[in-house]
Design a protein around this motif. Sequence first.
Motif, PDB file in Angstrom:
ATOM      1  N   GLU A 381       0.836  -1.205   0.000  1.00  0.00           N
ATOM      2  CA  GLU A 381       0.000   0.000   0.000  1.00  0.00           C
ATOM      3  C   GLU A 381       0.868   1.251   0.000  1.00  0.00           C
ATOM      4  OE1 GLU A 381      -2.473  -0.424   3.392  1.00  0.00           O
ATOM      5  OE2 GLU A 381      -3.982  -1.664   2.347  1.00  0.00           O
ATOM      6  N   ARG A 382       1.952   1.215   0.771  1.00  0.00           N
ATOM      7  CA  ARG A 382       2.846   2.364   0.789  1.00  0.00           C
ATOM      8  C   ARG A 382       3.512   2.555  -0.573  1.00  0.00           C
ATOM      9  NH1 ARG A 382       5.159   0.991   4.901  1.00  0.00           N
ATOM     10  NH2 ARG A 382       6.978  -0.092   4.067  1.00  0.00           N
ATOM     11  N   THR A 383       3.911   1.455  -1.187  1.00  0.00           N
ATOM     12  CA  THR A 383       4.536   1.547  -2.511  1.00  0.00           C
ATOM     13  C   THR A 383       3.544   2.041  -3.560  1.00  0.00           C
ATOM     14  OG1 THR A 383       6.038  -0.273  -1.960  1.00  0.00           O
ATOM     15  CG2 THR A 383       5.753   0.238  -4.297  1.00  0.00           C
ATOM     16  N   LEU A 384       2.312   1.500  -3.502  1.00  0.00           N
ATOM     17  CA  LEU A 384       1.300   1.947  -4.460  1.00  0.00           C
ATOM     18  C   LEU A 384       0.974   3.423  -4.283  1.00  0.00           C
ATOM     19  CD1 LEU A 384      -1.181  -1.084  -4.484  1.00  0.00           C
ATOM     20  CD2 LEU A 384       0.443  -0.425  -6.254  1.00  0.00           C
ATOM     21  N   GLU A 385       0.926   3.869  -3.037  1.00  0.00           N
ATOM     22  CA  GLU A 385       0.662   5.291  -2.800  1.00  0.00           C
ATOM     23  C   GLU A 385       1.805   6.140  -3.344  1.00  0.00           C
ATOM     24  OE1 GLU A 385      -1.122   8.797  -1.655  1.00  0.00           O
ATOM     25  OE2 GLU A 385      -1.931   6.762  -1.916  1.00  0.00           O
ATOM     26  N   VAL A 387       3.725   5.288  -5.845  1.00  0.00           N
ATOM     27  CA  VAL A 387       3.597   5.253  -7.306  1.00  0.00           C
ATOM     28  C   VAL A 387       2.495   6.194  -7.774  1.00  0.00           C
ATOM     29  CG1 VAL A 387       2.950   3.778  -9.255  1.00  0.00           C
ATOM     30  CG2 VAL A 387       4.520   2.919  -7.514  1.00  0.00           C
ATOM     31  N   ARG A 388       1.349   6.159  -7.039  1.00  0.00           N
ATOM     32  CA  ARG A 388       0.249   7.058  -7.426  1.00  0.00           C
ATOM     33  C   ARG A 388       0.672   8.512  -7.339  1.00  0.00           C
ATOM     34  NH1 ARG A 388      -3.576  10.305  -5.820  1.00  0.00           N
ATOM     35  NH2 ARG A 388      -2.726  10.365  -3.718  1.00  0.00           N
ATOM     36  N   GLN A 389       1.325   8.857  -6.231  1.00  0.00           N
ATOM     37  CA  GLN A 389       1.782  10.234  -6.086  1.00  0.00           C
ATOM     38  C   GLN A 389       2.827  10.580  -7.147  1.00  0.00           C
ATOM     39  OE1 GLN A 389       3.131  10.716  -2.065  1.00  0.00           O
ATOM     40  NE2 GLN A 389       1.091  10.430  -1.169  1.00  0.00           N
ATOM     41  N   SER A 390       3.707   9.608  -7.461  1.00  0.00           N
ATOM     42  CA  SER A 390       4.711   9.864  -8.480  1.00  0.00           C
ATOM     43  C   SER A 390       4.065  10.093  -9.842  1.00  0.00           C
ATOM     44  CB  SER A 390       5.684   8.681  -8.551  1.00  0.00           C
ATOM     45  OG  SER A 390       6.614   8.849  -9.599  1.00  0.00           O
ATOM     46  N   ARG A 391       3.067   9.249 -10.184  1.00  0.00           N
ATOM     47  CA  ARG A 391       2.388   9.425 -11.458  1.00  0.00           C
ATOM     48  C   ARG A 391       1.656  10.762 -11.508  1.00  0.00           C
ATOM     49  NH1 ARG A 391      -0.987   4.169 -12.958  1.00  0.00           N
ATOM     50  NH2 ARG A 391      -1.289   5.413 -14.847  1.00  0.00           N
ATOM     51  N   GLN A 392       1.037  11.134 -10.382  1.00  0.00           N
ATOM     52  CA  GLN A 392       0.328  12.412 -10.368  1.00  0.00           C
ATOM     53  C   GLN A 392       1.308  13.569 -10.505  1.00  0.00           C
ATOM     54  OE1 GLN A 392      -2.909  12.694  -7.656  1.00  0.00           O
ATOM     55  NE2 GLN A 392      -2.686  14.895  -7.371  1.00  0.00           N
ATOM     56  N   ARG A 393       2.476  13.428  -9.877  1.00  0.00           N
ATOM     57  CA  ARG A 393       3.470  14.494 -10.026  1.00  0.00           C
ATOM     58  C   ARG A 393       3.957  14.584 -11.468  1.00  0.00           C
ATOM     59  NH1 ARG A 393       5.291  12.497  -4.954  1.00  0.00           N
ATOM     60  NH2 ARG A 393       6.889  11.233  -5.996  1.00  0.00           N
ATOM     61  N   GLY A 560      -3.674   5.001 -23.578  1.00  0.00           N
ATOM     62  CA  GLY A 560      -3.089   6.260 -23.110  1.00  0.00           C
ATOM     63  C   GLY A 560      -4.076   7.078 -22.304  1.00  0.00           C
ATOM     64  N   ILE A 561      -5.339   7.084 -22.750  1.00  0.00           N
ATOM     65  CA  ILE A 561      -6.369   7.804 -22.002  1.00  0.00           C
ATOM     66  C   ILE A 561      -6.558   7.154 -20.640  1.00  0.00           C
ATOM     67  CG2 ILE A 561      -8.805   8.472 -21.988  1.00  0.00           C
ATOM     68  CD1 ILE A 561      -8.706   8.431 -25.046  1.00  0.00           C
ATOM     69  N   ASP A 562      -6.633   5.810 -20.621  1.00  0.00           N
ATOM     70  CA  ASP A 562      -6.835   5.089 -19.358  1.00  0.00           C
ATOM     71  C   ASP A 562      -5.688   5.358 -18.394  1.00  0.00           C
ATOM     72  OD1 ASP A 562      -8.267   3.281 -17.684  1.00  0.00           O
ATOM     73  OD2 ASP A 562      -6.828   1.716 -18.190  1.00  0.00           O
ATOM     74  N   ASP A 563      -4.456   5.362 -18.876  1.00  0.00           N
ATOM     75  CA  ASP A 563      -3.309   5.646 -18.013  1.00  0.00           C
ATOM     76  C   ASP A 563      -3.383   7.064 -17.459  1.00  0.00           C
ATOM     77  OD1 ASP A 563      -2.311   3.142 -18.429  1.00  0.00           O
ATOM     78  OD2 ASP A 563      -0.913   3.734 -20.015  1.00  0.00           O
ATOM     79  N   ARG A 564      -3.765   8.022 -18.302  1.00  0.00           N
ATOM     80  CA  ARG A 564      -3.854   9.417 -17.852  1.00  0.00           C
ATOM     81  C   ARG A 564      -4.931   9.574 -16.772  1.00  0.00           C
ATOM     82  NH1 ARG A 564      -2.528  14.335 -20.366  1.00  0.00           N
ATOM     83  NH2 ARG A 564      -1.979  13.229 -22.286  1.00  0.00           N
ATOM     84  N   ILE A 565      -6.062   8.887 -16.977  1.00  0.00           N
ATOM     85  CA  ILE A 565      -7.152   8.965 -15.999  1.00  0.00           C
ATOM     86  C   ILE A 565      -6.743   8.274 -14.698  1.00  0.00           C
ATOM     87  CG2 ILE A 565      -9.529   8.272 -15.517  1.00  0.00           C
ATOM     88  CD1 ILE A 565      -9.209  10.548 -17.538  1.00  0.00           C
ATOM     89  N   ASP A 566      -6.106   7.117 -14.819  1.00  0.00           N
ATOM     90  CA  ASP A 566      -5.702   6.365 -13.633  1.00  0.00           C
ATOM     91  C   ASP A 566      -4.678   7.129 -12.805  1.00  0.00           C
ATOM     92  OD1 ASP A 566      -5.731   3.736 -12.145  1.00  0.00           O
ATOM     93  OD2 ASP A 566      -3.611   3.828 -12.674  1.00  0.00           O
ATOM     94  N   ALA A 567      -3.867   7.948 -13.448  1.00  0.00           N
ATOM     95  CA  ALA A 567      -2.838   8.700 -12.731  1.00  0.00           C
ATOM     96  C   ALA A 567      -3.422   9.702 -11.746  1.00  0.00           C
ATOM     97  CB  ALA A 567      -1.925   9.418 -13.723  1.00  0.00           C
ATOM     98  N   VAL A 568      -4.654  10.145 -11.978  1.00  0.00           N
ATOM     99  CA  VAL A 568      -5.294  11.101 -11.057  1.00  0.00           C
ATOM    100  C   VAL A 568      -6.385  10.415 -10.231  1.00  0.00           C
ATOM    101  CG1 VAL A 568      -4.775  13.131 -12.448  1.00  0.00           C
ATOM    102  CG2 VAL A 568      -6.874  11.856 -12.908  1.00  0.00           C
ATOM    103  N   GLY A 569      -6.344   9.083 -10.161  1.00  0.00           N
ATOM    104  CA  GLY A 569      -7.287   8.340  -9.328  1.00  0.00           C
ATOM    105  C   GLY A 569      -8.629   8.120  -9.965  1.00  0.00           C
ATOM    106  N   GLY A 570      -8.747   8.327 -11.287  1.00  0.00           N
ATOM    107  CA  GLY A 570     -10.023   8.138 -11.960  1.00  0.00           C
ATOM    108  C   GLY A 570     -10.161   6.730 -12.524  1.00  0.00           C
ATOM    109  N   ARG A 571     -11.281   6.480 -13.164  1.00  0.00           N
ATOM    110  CA  ARG A 571     -11.536   5.175 -13.780  1.00  0.00           C
ATOM    111  C   ARG A 571     -12.299   5.385 -15.082  1.00  0.00           C
ATOM    112  NH1 ARG A 571     -14.732   6.198  -9.520  1.00  0.00           N
ATOM    113  NH2 ARG A 571     -16.974   5.797  -9.660  1.00  0.00           N
ATOM    114  N   LEU A 572     -12.099   4.486 -16.006  1.00  0.00           N
ATOM    115  CA  LEU A 572     -12.682   4.589 -17.339  1.00  0.00           C
ATOM    116  C   LEU A 572     -13.496   3.341 -17.625  1.00  0.00           C
ATOM    117  CD1 LEU A 572     -10.949   5.845 -20.549  1.00  0.00           C
ATOM    118  CD2 LEU A 572     -12.000   3.578 -20.566  1.00  0.00           C
ATOM    119  N   GLU A 573     -14.682   3.542 -18.219  1.00  0.00           N
ATOM    120  CA  GLU A 573     -15.546   2.435 -18.619  1.00  0.00           C
ATOM    121  C   GLU A 573     -15.835   2.577 -20.105  1.00  0.00           C
ATOM    122  OE1 GLU A 573     -19.017   2.559 -16.210  1.00  0.00           O
ATOM    123  OE2 GLU A 573     -17.918   2.396 -14.310  1.00  0.00           O
TER     124      GLU A 573
END
Length: 596
Positions: A381-385, A387-393, A560-573
């Motif tokens: 969880e710490r690593t994923l957080e 990574v999430r923060q790194s992707r958002q940055r 690419g769209i899915d990766d961009r959305i996932d980087a800010v905590g979003g989800r795509l359907e």
Amino acid sequence: MMAPGRKRRIALRTAVIVAAVALSLTMEISGFLATPEAERDEISYTTLHAAVPLVFAACAGVAWRIGPTRIPSRLMIAVVVLWIPQSIYHVIGDLGWLWPIVRGVDLGWAVVTGVLVLIYPRGWLHGGFERWIAAIALVASLVNLVTVLLFGTPGPETCDCVPNPYQVAEIPMLFSTLDIAYRVIGGLLALLIAGRLLVQWVRGSVPARTVAFLMPLALLAWATTLAAQAASYAAQSTSGEVLETISLIAIASVPVSFVAGISHTRNMRARVADLMRITREGADRGLWAESLARTLRDASVRVYWWDEERGGYFDAAGVPIGPHVDPRGSQSILPVASPLGVPIALIRHDRVLTDNMRLLDGVSSALRLSVDNGRLRSEIERTLEQVRQSRQRIVEAGVDARRRIERDLHDGAQQRLVSLGMSLRLAADRAGELGDPELLTDLEAAIDDLTKGLRELRELAHGIHPSLLSAGGLALAVPELAGRCPVPVAVDVQAEGRLPEIIESTAYFAIAELLANVAKHSGGTRAWVRAHLHDHELELVVRDNGVGGASLDGGSGMLGIDDRIDAVGGRLELESPLGAGTTVTIRIPTAAAAGE
């Protein structure tokens, strides 16, 4: 597939059990047939008598499979072989070398059954009491065998057999006294074992009672009837069919009780698997202790966890462990440590559970796995957080870079080109005044090329970071974006107020990419864009009436769209049935970004 060695062992066990059963039934049937009809027991009693070794044999097969050791199953097989009915003397009465030996061991099954009870449920003798009882029974059996060989005489009280070739003296009183004493000692030992087992069961905790819940009753019934039969034998009277029937049933219940007890113990080990459900989420200390007590059926269970900072063991409520457990008391301590020897916890449990080390080993493994899972889960969880923060940055850095490039182009190259265009216009006007048509033509061509280049530069700057998005947010930028799409687009944007810059930028470029896909791949004639804000979540819906069939791995930029959305905590359907158009729904939480 079963290993060859395992097959051989199973075949050998089966052969031994079948041979023992065949021998017992042969002795039973041959003895019954050789007995004069007037002296035969009732068919019902004979059937019950013959069924006892069958019960021992069946239980031996089960104990061989699930027993704690091989000793119980071997003792049960020994009982089957030693279950020699008195009527066998009518078959071997003419064999002087054999009948005294058979007479000397004809109660050996009782000794073996007593030892079987003594090793319950561990599978071996444990403690001074058990060893002393077994030693007394063994010595008494050897004395009885020697007595029969040296002083046994054929006769109505023994058997109608040929003379005893081993006899050294005929002393009927000594032989009778020792014979009765052997039976009385056996009855007393059985009563002693039954009484001790019953007292332990009454005084024991819940785990102790659940492990030994049938054996006390079976042993008490057998010991009582055995003592009554010994008394009747001493008084030279019959013990009665009812008493003998009860004795047979009680004897047959001993192996059944043994197998039931070890089956219960085995089931307790299987219930340790239930603890694995807890390990998936790590070791919640209060829940772990509660679940462990329920699994072991021991309300006295306490789990004390090692606290590195305080250098001691504490329970879930922070209460330190008390004085060390008295080795002779009812409680015992199970230390649990990591493979490297680092202390994890101490489990205080009922001492009776130490007889089932496999169970305790399973508990230790489950606790270690729980702690390891908890640690790994926290690390993941710490690593994923991170990574999430790194992707958002990274996304935020990309937005900032786009904005800087757009600003630099607008304030730098674009302004210089505008100034150059104005200078060229002045030069063209001057050439016209001077009457130089050739120069005027060249200057007009240069101005035209410069105008086209300036237009392309503005479009490039707009694509890098639209100024309308910075100025008015999605409400202004999305309609302008839709207006540049070659397919007619209906726009419905109701994002109240401004959103965090990273959210607006991510949403804008996701819509831009989706509209580009509509124009290039959908084959549709209409498109719809909808952007609404619901409960701190931005919902984007881009739909077209094209051919459908889009997928996230279809090479249309969806990944690419899915990766961009996932980087800010979003989800795509994605919904894109063939022939029914494509609908992409994007949900981006805005509260977290606003908080950051």
